[in-house]
Design a protein around this motif. Structure first.
Motif: not given
Lengths: 372, 320
Positions: B65, B68-72, B93, B98-100
């Motif tokens: 994550r 994937m730039t979803l979390l810093l 992006r 990305y496949m979570p």
């Protein structure tokens, strides 16, 4: 811009595919307009009274007849025991007890003065006040006639008095349904818009779909606008639907301009839905959104002036109401629908709604995070 | 320092094939007081199929994550295709698919609608990149009018992969794609990944299944937020110096208990039909274990030395 269109397309497909959404859109307006508008009445009718007449004179019977003749009162019980009457009041069989003591007529004739007792059930304070006012009116009328009769003045030449001829503007019949319907509609569009949009956004979090969406190049404002527009449309549709029901069911006069009304409604909804979306950006579950939105709704509605005039509130509360979007929209609805107010009459409301709308929408966009 | 870094990582195309597709430098992620990952560093070369192997809770998802730039990240730097995950997330992006771990497509949209939606938000169309997904998509195309929520697990996974690929990403990040999928579909899925790799896509995949490690070019073994080892699967096995014995008998349950109770046993794990045993003395011979087990009245006993597989190495690394 094209991205927003694709997002909207997706949202609309999902809304119309949702099995609970469509019944809600149609069922809630019907229910609210046909039940709530009738139920939320301040009119007073058929107040049950208990008459304790211990005098049984012509004067006391005349008084009883006056109450009997009034459409507001209904003499359901009579008797001689004040205790029985009190008991009936306590058991809520009656709302008022009128006690006429012995020698009522004799006192009147000798002293020009006699006393009767009114006991009113004041569990509901506003209802009790209304009962008292109506009863007082009847007693005054009775007094006037009595004076005229006994002082030997002919009835066709009553004592001089000021004659009041009221004229009720914008709702000449004082039909409470006309007053309530626009207010209920204001609440209706708020519930539909704010709840549905907020729940929809947080549902993406619950299902995890937001995870996939957040790695796309969709911009924050595109996402929020995509969540906003479908529900503004749905709420506007419900406004039109509700107005039609009100028009057909109780002849609600729609004096003002409909485009103006819907223009204002759109502006209002941007703010209300902005708040709903802001709440859902902070929440993680639909439950949280429900509870928090519900809290705001309650405060906004009760302070918005649907049941009680805002002018009666304490000054600080009136200042607080400047932040309440429902307060403005309630005024707009009633003024445009019943009075036919134009845009120039509502510039304050317009400016306030613009500020509220921009604020809440910006908060929602700012708080929506693609990265945590 | 910063400017040099930027120059180093501002290249998004890799003409010589030596560029790093993913660079992770000393990344730490802290949630309040809990350390999810601690000082993790590794890099993935362009076109590589890189595996993150580790048990649940090892920090694989957190790491992905972050990429994937979803979390810093709390500390450290990470770059995808030379782009900083903190600052250049908007460009990233466009470049990554990305496949979570959890199925994250719209269950109330059909297969086709899902694919079309993700294609359009990336500013492309299904037709434009159909070549890339053809192999995968043809298998679910007969069901394209079906709602995604009504698909079977294997088909959901194929749809998710199609959606992650529809914008032709340079880097593909897959979080436990084979968890909860049957053995046949798992095999198929890895075949698909190999084919995608041939098209030049860099793939980072995480899995809790150690048997999948051998299918990657290189693997990192993660545990408790840290990377224990990084290497190619053959080299990881090569570096394993321990002596390994295998044993089987009719009563496997009693066998494993007896072996564990033996004072010369270091570890004993069931691997399929055998128990793999390491001993405290690496020079110990199979006959000694056999003698001990015979004294415990085991029948149809087989004991022999085996060469270790990657799973043995991981079991060893994770327990030591």
């Amino acid at each position: 811009m094209r991205t927003i269109l694709y997002i909207l397309q997706k949202e609309f497909i999902q809304v119309f595919r949702n099995r609970t959404m469509l019944p809600m859109i149609f069922f809630i307006p019907i229910l609210q307009m046909l039940i709530l508008v009738f139920a939320a009445t301040n009119d007073l009718k058929n107040v049950n009274i208990y008459i304790v007449d211990n005098d049984l004179s012509s004067a006391s019977r005349k008084l009883t007849d006056k109450f009997q003749a009034s459409p507001f009162f209904r003499i359901t019980q009579t008797g001689f025991s004040p205790d029985d009457a009190e008991d009936a009041l306590k058991r809520e069989k009656v709302d008022m007890v009128i006690s006429i003591p012995e020698k009522f007529e004799a006192d009147l004739r000798r002293d020009d003065e006699a006393q009767i007792q009114l006991i009113i059930n004041a569990i509901n304070q506003s209802k009790a006040e209304l009962i008292y006012n109506y009863a007082n009116n009847i007693l005054q009328g009775y007094n006037k006639n009595l004076i005229a009769e006994w002082k030997g003045l002919p009835e066709f030449n009553p004592p001089k008095q000021i004659k009041v001829q009221p004229s009720f503007w914008f709702n000449s019949e004082l039909d409470y349904k006309w007053y309530m319907a626009p207010g209920i509609l204001a609440i209706l569009v708020t519930i539909i818009g704010m709840f549905l949009s907020g729940m929809n956004l947080v549902r993406e979090k619950e299902l995890g779909t937001i995870e996939q969406l957040n790695v796309t190049p969709i911009k924050k404002y595109q996402f929020i606008v995509g969540k906003l527009i479908p529900f503004v449309f749905i709420a506007l549709f419900d406004l039109a639907f509700g107005l039609t029901i009100a028009r057909l069911a109780f002849d609600l006069p729609i004096v003002g301009s409909l485009p103006l009304l819907f223009g204002f409604a759109t502006l209002y909804l941007v703010g209300a839905l902005g708040l709903g979306l802001f709440i859902s950006t902070l929440a993680d579950t639909q439950q949280q959104v429900m509870f928090v939105s519900f809290f705001f709704m309650m405060v906004f509605i009760l302070m918005g002036g649907i049941f009680t005039p805002v002018e009666n509130m304490p000054t600080w509360a009136q200042y607080l109401d400047r932040l309440n979007p429902i307060y403005y929209f309630m005024r707009i609805m009633r003024n445009v629908v019943l009075k036919g107010s134009g845009f120039t009459d509502l510039t304050t409301e317009f400016a306030s709604l613009i500020v509220i709308g921009i604020t809440f929408l910006s908060l929602a966009i700012w708080r929506y995070r693609k990265t945590t | 320092m910063k400017t040099t870094n930027k120059q180093e990582h501002s290249v998004t195309s890799y003409p010589d094939g030596k560029q790093e597709a993913i660079t992770v430098q000393h990344v730490t992620k802290r949630y309040n007081d809990v350390l999810a990952i601690t000082d993790v560093s590794f890099s993935v070369g362009k076109g590589e199929l890189f595996g993150l192997i580790g048990p649940d809770g090892a920090g694989k998802t957190t790491l992905m994550r972050i990429l994937m730039t979803l979390l810093l990240p709390t500390e450290g730097e990470a770059y995808l295709a030379g782009l900083d995950v903190r600052k250049e997330y908007k460009k990233i992006r466009h470049l990554v698919g990305y496949m979570p771990g959890r199925f994250s497509l719209y269950q109330d949209l059909s297969v086709e609608e899902n694919l079309e939606f993700f294609a359009t938000v990336f500013g492309t169309t299904i037709q434009e990149n159909y070549d890339l997904i053809r192999d995968i998509y043809v298998q679910i195309e007969p069901f394209k009018k079906r709602l995604a929520g009504k698909l079977s697990g294997g088909m959901k996974q194929k749809l998710a992969l199609s959606c992650a690929l529809i914008h032709k990403p340079e880097i593909l990040v897959l979080d436990e794609p084979t968890t909860g999928v049957d053995a046949v579909s798992r095999k198929e899925f890895w075949d698909m990944l190999k084919r995608l790799q041939k098209q030049g896509i860099t793939i980072l995949v995480s899995t809790p299944y150690m048997d999948e490690a051998g299918l990657c070019d290189r693997v990192a073994l993660m545990q408790k937020g840290q990377i224990m080892t990084i290497d190619t699967p053959p080299r990881i096995v090569e570096n394993y110096q321990r002596n390994l014995l295998a044993a089987r008998s009719t009563d496997m349950h009693r066998l494993i208990n007896d072996i564990r109770n033996w004072d010369k046993t270091d570890t004993a794990y069931a691997f399929g039909q055998f128990v793999h045993v390491t001993t405290s003395d690496d020079n110990l011979e199979a006959v000694e274990l056999e003698r001990y087990l015979l004294s415990q009245n085991h029948t149809q006993l087989q004991v022999f030395e085996i060469s270790p597989g990657i799973e043995d190495v991981f079991m060893d690394l994770m327990t030591s």
